[in-house]
Design a protein around this motif. Structure first.
Motif, mmCIF file in Angstrom:
data_model
loop_
_atom_site.group_PDB
_atom_site.id
_atom_site.type_symbol
_atom_site.label_atom_id
_atom_site.label_comp_id
_atom_site.label_asym_id
_atom_site.label_seq_id
_atom_site.Cartn_x
_atom_site.Cartn_y
_atom_site.Cartn_z
ATOM 1 N N ALA A 193 -1.565 -1.028 12.399
ATOM 2 C CA ALA A 193 -2.043 0.268 11.922
ATOM 3 C C ALA A 193 -1.002 0.955 11.055
ATOM 4 C CB ALA A 193 -2.393 1.168 13.104
ATOM 5 N N GLY A 194 0.263 0.518 11.143
ATOM 6 C CA GLY A 194 1.315 1.139 10.346
ATOM 7 C C GLY A 194 2.669 0.544 10.657
ATOM 8 N N PHE A 195 3.669 1.057 9.946
ATOM 9 C CA PHE A 195 5.036 0.595 10.158
ATOM 10 C C PHE A 195 6.001 1.686 9.726
ATOM 11 C CE2 PHE A 195 4.805 0.045 5.663
ATOM 12 C CZ PHE A 195 6.105 0.051 5.192
ATOM 13 N N ASP B 105 10.818 4.374 4.929
ATOM 14 C CA ASP B 105 9.412 4.005 4.797
ATOM 15 C C ASP B 105 8.658 4.334 6.078
ATOM 16 O OD1 ASP B 105 10.278 2.700 2.405
ATOM 17 O OD2 ASP B 105 10.725 0.902 3.561
ATOM 18 N N LEU B 106 7.569 5.049 5.931
ATOM 19 C CA LEU B 106 6.642 5.317 7.028
ATOM 20 C C LEU B 106 5.255 5.277 6.435
ATOM 21 C CD1 LEU B 106 5.974 6.233 9.969
ATOM 22 C CD2 LEU B 106 6.148 8.577 9.128
ATOM 23 N N PHE B 107 4.412 4.412 6.960
ATOM 24 C CA PHE B 107 3.062 4.281 6.416
ATOM 25 C C PHE B 107 2.096 3.962 7.534
ATOM 26 C CE2 PHE B 107 -0.467 1.921 4.463
ATOM 27 C CZ PHE B 107 -0.846 2.814 3.477
ATOM 28 N N VAL B 108 0.965 4.658 7.522
ATOM 29 C CA VAL B 108 -0.134 4.402 8.445
ATOM 30 C C VAL B 108 -1.386 4.211 7.603
ATOM 31 C CG1 VAL B 108 -1.537 5.371 10.317
ATOM 32 C CG2 VAL B 108 0.935 5.746 10.291
ATOM 33 N N LEU C 205 0.833 -1.212 0.000
ATOM 34 C CA LEU C 205 0.000 0.000 0.000
ATOM 35 C C LEU C 205 0.867 1.262 0.000
ATOM 36 C CD1 LEU C 205 -2.764 -1.083 2.541
ATOM 37 C CD2 LEU C 205 -3.001 -0.842 0.050
ATOM 38 N N TYR C 206 1.946 1.226 0.766
ATOM 39 C CA TYR C 206 2.895 2.344 0.794
ATOM 40 C C TYR C 206 3.444 2.607 -0.607
ATOM 41 C CZ TYR C 206 7.546 4.434 1.518
ATOM 42 O OH TYR C 206 8.676 5.202 1.424
ATOM 43 N N ARG C 207 3.845 1.554 -1.293
ATOM 44 C CA ARG C 207 4.386 1.697 -2.646
ATOM 45 C C ARG C 207 3.319 2.265 -3.594
ATOM 46 N NH1 ARG C 207 5.774 -2.337 -5.444
ATOM 47 N NH2 ARG C 207 7.496 -1.326 -6.497
#
Length: 159
Positions: free
Chosen positions: A62-64, A84-87, A22-24
């Motif tokens: 919830a994220g990473f 990388d930071l994604f919520v 999803l981050y990508r």
């Protein structure tokens, strides 16, 4: 939303890979769950990054965030690159991103890193506000450059 921040474990990797995909996609990449799974698994197995997760009270992630060890030659010191930071959208504005960044900072201190660096899209204003609120300073002196090697379609290398 109550979240707990912790180091990722082997059992978390499938869920992290789904978030990573999803981050990508957030950065205009085509969905590729197989590539995402392989990439995350390889970084974890090879000890090439530090993965922190935001564990939601309901049990899911919830994220990473992912930290890559690197060096600053000018300072002659080790650093982390927070790449990388994604919520997940449902957890945004819940504090999960802030908690992940604070945990990343604590990890950098514990690991003896002199600083953390990150880049973000110029249009990602919400993230920029969050970084500034936590004391990150925007670099207005240096410009970032990239050079493609022509191997963009090659699957990530193992080992």
């Amino acid at each position: 939303m109550d979240t707990t921040i912790r180091r990722a474990q082997q059992a978390d990797l499938p869920a992290i890979a789904a978030l990573f995909d999803l981050y990508r996609q957030f950065y205009d990449q085509a969905p590729d769950p197989v590539r995402a799974q392989a990439f995350i698994q390889q970084r974890f197995a090879n000890g090439e990054s530090v993965l922190l997760v935001a564990q939601a009270a309901q049990g899911g992630l919830a994220g990473f965030c992912q930290l890559y060890p690197s060096f600053c030659s000018v300072e002659a010191m080790p650093i982390y690159v927070l790449y990388d930071l994604f919520v997940v959208p449902a957890a945004r504005r819940s504090g999960a991103g802030r908690q992940l960044l604070q945990a990343a900072h604590a990890q950098a201190v514990a690991d003896g890193k002199s600083r953390m660096d990150l880049t973000t899209a110029r249009t990602n204003h919400a993230a920029q506000r969050l970084y500034a609120s936590l004391g990150w300073t925007r670099d207005d002196v240096f410009l970032a450059y990239s050079l493609r090697t022509g191997t963009a379609d090659v699957a990530p290398a193992g080992g």
